[in-house]
Scaffold this motif. Structure first.
Motif, PDB file in Angstrom:
ATOM      1  N   ASN A 270      -7.537 -13.109   0.117  1.00 23.19           N
ATOM      2  CA  ASN A 270      -7.805 -14.506   0.469  1.00 23.19           C
ATOM      3  C   ASN A 270      -6.776 -15.468  -0.108  1.00 23.19           C
ATOM      4  O   ASN A 270      -6.748 -16.635   0.266  1.00 23.19           O
ATOM      5  CB  ASN A 270      -9.211 -14.909  -0.006  1.00 23.19           C
ATOM      6  N   ARG A 271      -5.978 -14.996  -1.048  1.00 20.55           N
ATOM      7  CA  ARG A 271      -4.909 -15.797  -1.639  1.00 20.55           C
ATOM      8  C   ARG A 271      -3.634 -14.971  -1.627  1.00 20.55           C
ATOM      9  O   ARG A 271      -3.668 -13.773  -1.858  1.00 20.55           O
ATOM     10  CB  ARG A 271      -5.231 -16.183  -3.085  1.00 20.55           C
ATOM     11  N   LYS A 272      -2.516 -15.635  -1.387  1.00 27.30           N
ATOM     12  CA  LYS A 272      -1.222 -14.930  -1.380  1.00 27.30           C
ATOM     13  C   LYS A 272      -0.878 -14.502  -2.804  1.00 27.30           C
ATOM     14  O   LYS A 272      -0.809 -13.336  -3.083  1.00 27.30           O
ATOM     15  CB  LYS A 272      -0.118 -15.833  -0.815  1.00 27.30           C
ATOM     16  N   ALA A 273      -0.622 -15.446  -3.685  1.00 27.33           N
ATOM     17  CA  ALA A 273      -0.401 -15.214  -5.120  1.00 27.33           C
ATOM     18  C   ALA A 273       0.366 -13.930  -5.410  1.00 27.33           C
ATOM     19  O   ALA A 273      -0.086 -13.064  -6.151  1.00 27.33           O
ATOM     20  CB  ALA A 273      -1.729 -15.236  -5.862  1.00 27.33           C
ATOM     21  N   GLU A 274       1.541 -13.791  -4.804  1.00 24.09           N
ATOM     22  CA  GLU A 274       2.335 -12.562  -4.929  1.00 24.09           C
ATOM     23  C   GLU A 274       2.629 -12.213  -6.393  1.00 24.09           C
ATOM     24  O   GLU A 274       2.619 -11.044  -6.771  1.00 24.09           O
ATOM     25  CB  GLU A 274       3.636 -12.701  -4.137  1.00 24.09           C
ATOM     26  N   HIS A 275       2.876 -13.235  -7.211  1.00 23.05           N
ATOM     27  CA  HIS A 275       3.156 -13.001  -8.634  1.00 23.05           C
ATOM     28  C   HIS A 275       1.979 -12.276  -9.296  1.00 23.05           C
ATOM     29  O   HIS A 275       2.169 -11.297 -10.024  1.00 23.05           O
ATOM     30  CB  HIS A 275       3.439 -14.328  -9.337  1.00 23.05           C
ATOM     31  N   TYR A 276       0.767 -12.748  -9.034  1.00 17.92           N
ATOM     32  CA  TYR A 276      -0.410 -12.128  -9.641  1.00 17.92           C
ATOM     33  C   TYR A 276      -0.720 -10.772  -9.013  1.00 17.92           C
ATOM     34  O   TYR A 276      -1.177  -9.863  -9.683  1.00 17.92           O
ATOM     35  CB  TYR A 276      -1.624 -13.050  -9.557  1.00 17.92           C
ATOM     36  N   ARG A 277      -0.438 -10.646  -7.732  1.00 19.66           N
ATOM     37  CA  ARG A 277      -0.618  -9.347  -7.066  1.00 19.66           C
ATOM     38  C   ARG A 277       0.280  -8.301  -7.739  1.00 19.66           C
ATOM     39  O   ARG A 277      -0.150  -7.190  -8.024  1.00 19.66           O
ATOM     40  CB  ARG A 277      -0.292  -9.482  -5.587  1.00 19.66           C
ATOM     41  N   ASN A 278       1.520  -8.697  -8.012  1.00 20.96           N
ATOM     42  CA  ASN A 278       2.452  -7.804  -8.708  1.00 20.96           C
ATOM     43  C   ASN A 278       1.949  -7.471 -10.107  1.00 20.96           C
ATOM     44  O   ASN A 278       2.097  -6.349 -10.588  1.00 20.96           O
ATOM     45  CB  ASN A 278       3.846  -8.416  -8.771  1.00 20.96           C
ATOM     46  N   LYS A 279       1.359  -8.472 -10.759  1.00 18.80           N
ATOM     47  CA  LYS A 279       0.832  -8.273 -12.109  1.00 18.80           C
ATOM     48  C   LYS A 279      -0.341  -7.287 -12.094  1.00 18.80           C
ATOM     49  O   LYS A 279      -0.455  -6.434 -12.971  1.00 18.80           O
ATOM     50  CB  LYS A 279       0.401  -9.620 -12.694  1.00 18.80           C
ATOM     51  N   ILE A 280      -1.190  -7.387 -11.085  1.00 17.07           N
ATOM     52  CA  ILE A 280      -2.306  -6.452 -10.931  1.00 17.07           C
ATOM     53  C   ILE A 280      -1.763  -5.033 -10.802  1.00 17.07           C
ATOM     54  O   ILE A 280      -2.244  -4.113 -11.452  1.00 17.07           O
ATOM     55  CB  ILE A 280      -3.171  -6.818  -9.699  1.00 17.07           C
ATOM     56  N   CYS A 281      -0.752  -4.888  -9.963  1.00 12.33           N
ATOM     57  CA  CYS A 281      -0.153  -3.566  -9.747  1.00 12.33           C
ATOM     58  C   CYS A 281       0.441  -3.007 -11.032  1.00 12.33           C
ATOM     59  O   CYS A 281       0.306  -1.816 -11.325  1.00 12.33           O
ATOM     60  CB  CYS A 281       0.923  -3.641  -8.661  1.00 12.33           C
ATOM     61  N   LYS A 282       1.081  -3.864 -11.800  1.00 13.48           N
ATOM     62  CA  LYS A 282       1.695  -3.427 -13.054  1.00 13.48           C
ATOM     63  C   LYS A 282       0.621  -3.000 -14.064  1.00 13.48           C
ATOM     64  O   LYS A 282       0.742  -1.949 -14.689  1.00 13.48           O
ATOM     65  CB  LYS A 282       2.555  -4.549 -13.626  1.00 13.48           C
ATOM     66  N   ILE A 283      -0.421  -3.790 -14.183  1.00 14.88           N
ATOM     67  CA  ILE A 283      -1.497  -3.483 -15.131  1.00 14.88           C
ATOM     68  C   ILE A 283      -2.190  -2.172 -14.764  1.00 14.88           C
ATOM     69  O   ILE A 283      -2.459  -1.336 -15.626  1.00 14.88           O
ATOM     70  CB  ILE A 283      -2.527  -4.638 -15.194  1.00 14.88           C
TER      71      ILE A 283
END
Length: 60
Positions: free
Chosen positions: A39-52
């Motif tokens: 529902n949100r783009k937030a690519e920076h946080y999406r990348n952070k989720i993947c890293k975590i």
């Protein structure tokens, strides 16, 4: 596998909750939920989720 299923599956494997993930990221659970659901783009946080979670960032 779509991003939401990938994240949820990995959270279960790592015995973490969405709340744990949000706390690690320093954002609200609602915000993380919106990102995971797409529902949100937030690519920076999406990348952070993947890293975590140590998962690949695949769109779709």
């Amino acid at each position: 596998m779509n991003f939401e299923l990938q994240v949820k599956s990995e959270l279960i494997k790592q015995k973490k909750t969405l709340t744990d993930l949000a706390n690690e990221m320093g954002v609200s659970v609602a915000y993380v939920s919106d990102i995971v659901k797409g529902n949100r783009k937030a690519e920076h946080y999406r990348n952070k989720i993947c890293k975590i979670l140590k998962i690949k960032n695949k769109r779709g």
